[in-house]
Design a protein around this motif. Structure first.
Motif, PDB file in Angstrom:
ATOM      1  N   LYS A 184     -42.709   1.140  26.796  1.00  0.00           N
ATOM      2  CA  LYS A 184     -43.198   1.277  25.418  1.00  0.00           C
ATOM      3  C   LYS A 184     -42.280   2.239  24.671  1.00  0.00           C
ATOM      4  N   PRO A 185     -42.284   2.160  23.340  1.00  0.00           N
ATOM      5  CA  PRO A 185     -41.470   3.113  22.564  1.00  0.00           C
ATOM      6  C   PRO A 185     -41.898   4.551  22.889  1.00  0.00           C
ATOM      7  N   LEU A 186     -40.941   5.464  22.792  1.00  0.00           N
ATOM      8  CA  LEU A 186     -41.236   6.869  23.080  1.00  0.00           C
ATOM      9  C   LEU A 186     -41.462   7.635  21.788  1.00  0.00           C
ATOM     10  N   MET A 187     -42.523   8.407  21.757  1.00  0.00           N
ATOM     11  CA  MET A 187     -42.788   9.349  20.670  1.00  0.00           C
ATOM     12  C   MET A 187     -42.554  10.732  21.270  1.00  0.00           C
ATOM     13  N   GLY A 234     -38.568  17.286  15.516  1.00  0.00           N
ATOM     14  CA  GLY A 234     -39.948  16.906  15.786  1.00  0.00           C
ATOM     15  C   GLY A 234     -40.140  15.411  15.544  1.00  0.00           C
ATOM     16  N   ASN A 235     -41.156  14.850  16.149  1.00  0.00           N
ATOM     17  CA  ASN A 235     -41.542  13.459  15.935  1.00  0.00           C
ATOM     18  C   ASN A 235     -40.402  12.470  16.117  1.00  0.00           C
ATOM     19  N   GLY A 236     -39.724  12.538  17.226  1.00  0.00           N
ATOM     20  CA  GLY A 236     -38.661  11.587  17.527  1.00  0.00           C
ATOM     21  C   GLY A 236     -39.234  10.273  18.027  1.00  0.00           C
ATOM     22  N   TYR A 237     -38.645   9.172  17.562  1.00  0.00           N
ATOM     23  CA  TYR A 237     -39.099   7.841  17.958  1.00  0.00           C
ATOM     24  C   TYR A 237     -37.917   7.086  18.554  1.00  0.00           C
ATOM     25  N   ILE A 238     -38.079   6.588  19.791  1.00  0.00           N
ATOM     26  CA  ILE A 238     -37.047   5.796  20.454  1.00  0.00           C
ATOM     27  C   ILE A 238     -37.660   4.458  20.837  1.00  0.00           C
TER      28      ILE A 238
END
Length: 195
Positions: free
Chosen positions: A78-81, A177-181
């Motif tokens: 799943k995408p990483l937060m 902060g709040n990185g989305y991969i």
């Protein structure tokens, strides 16, 4: 005509024949192995893959054989937060020669000193700021500016060549902060021992 089965296993710390370990130098091992083969030309010699690789190394006269080290990992499930300071944990392993990458921690621990190339790529939302870290020092960054708000996801990449000592740690860490991969083979971390 009788066929004899010889099981020869070359082990990193010595030569083992029939359960008896011989502490010998490389030249003695090669000479012993040659004599076993020449004296038993009608015998079947069985080598496991490690022993075969070492036999090839010994027979080529190469004394500077280096362990192969490489890894290729990506975000699969799943995408990483990510929060600030969080290590990126890539959950899918394509290769991990040398077993340096730990998918539980997201950290590569150098098993062999040398010069390595690392590549980090990420399909991310704007505002992400990733650091490639050697031990505690930042050696590369990846950033997607918030000026790209019209694009929901942007592909970013960074390549770094580093000299490492055995036991050094390399990882990807979210700096902001709040990185989305994004997941699904779109974001990864790779490393390979060059020399």
């Amino acid at each position: 005509m009788s066929h004899t089965l010889l099981a020869i296993s070359l082990i990193l710390l010595g030569l083992t024949i029939g359960g008896n370990s011989l502490q010998t130098g490389t030249e003695t091992k090669v000479d012993l192995l040659k004599s076993l083969i020449y004296d038993n030309t009608k015998a079947t010699v069985t080598l496991d893959s490690v022993a075969l690789k070492q036999l090839i190394q010994f027979s080529s006269g190469s004394s500077n054989f280096r362990q192969r080290v490489s890894f290729s990992v990506y975000v699969r499930i799943k995408p990483l937060m990510l929060g600030a300071g969080q290590t990126v944990k890539y959950d899918a392993v394509l290769t991990n020669d040398g077993n340096g990458y730990d998918d539980r921690t997201g950290v590569f621990t150098c098993p062999v000193a040398g010069t390595y190339m690392f590549v980090v790529d990420s399909l991310s939302k704007t505002g992400i700021f990733l650091h490639l870290k050697l031990n505690r020092k930042t050696v590369g960054t990846l950033y997607v500016s918030t000026a790209y708000q019209k694009n929901p996801l942007i592909q970013i990449s960074r390549t770094v060549v580093l000299k490492l000592q055995m036991g050094d740690h390399v990882k990807v860490e979210n700096h902001g902060g709040n990185g989305y991969i994004y997941n699904d083979l779109s974001s990864g971390f790779n490393g390979v021992l060059l020399y």
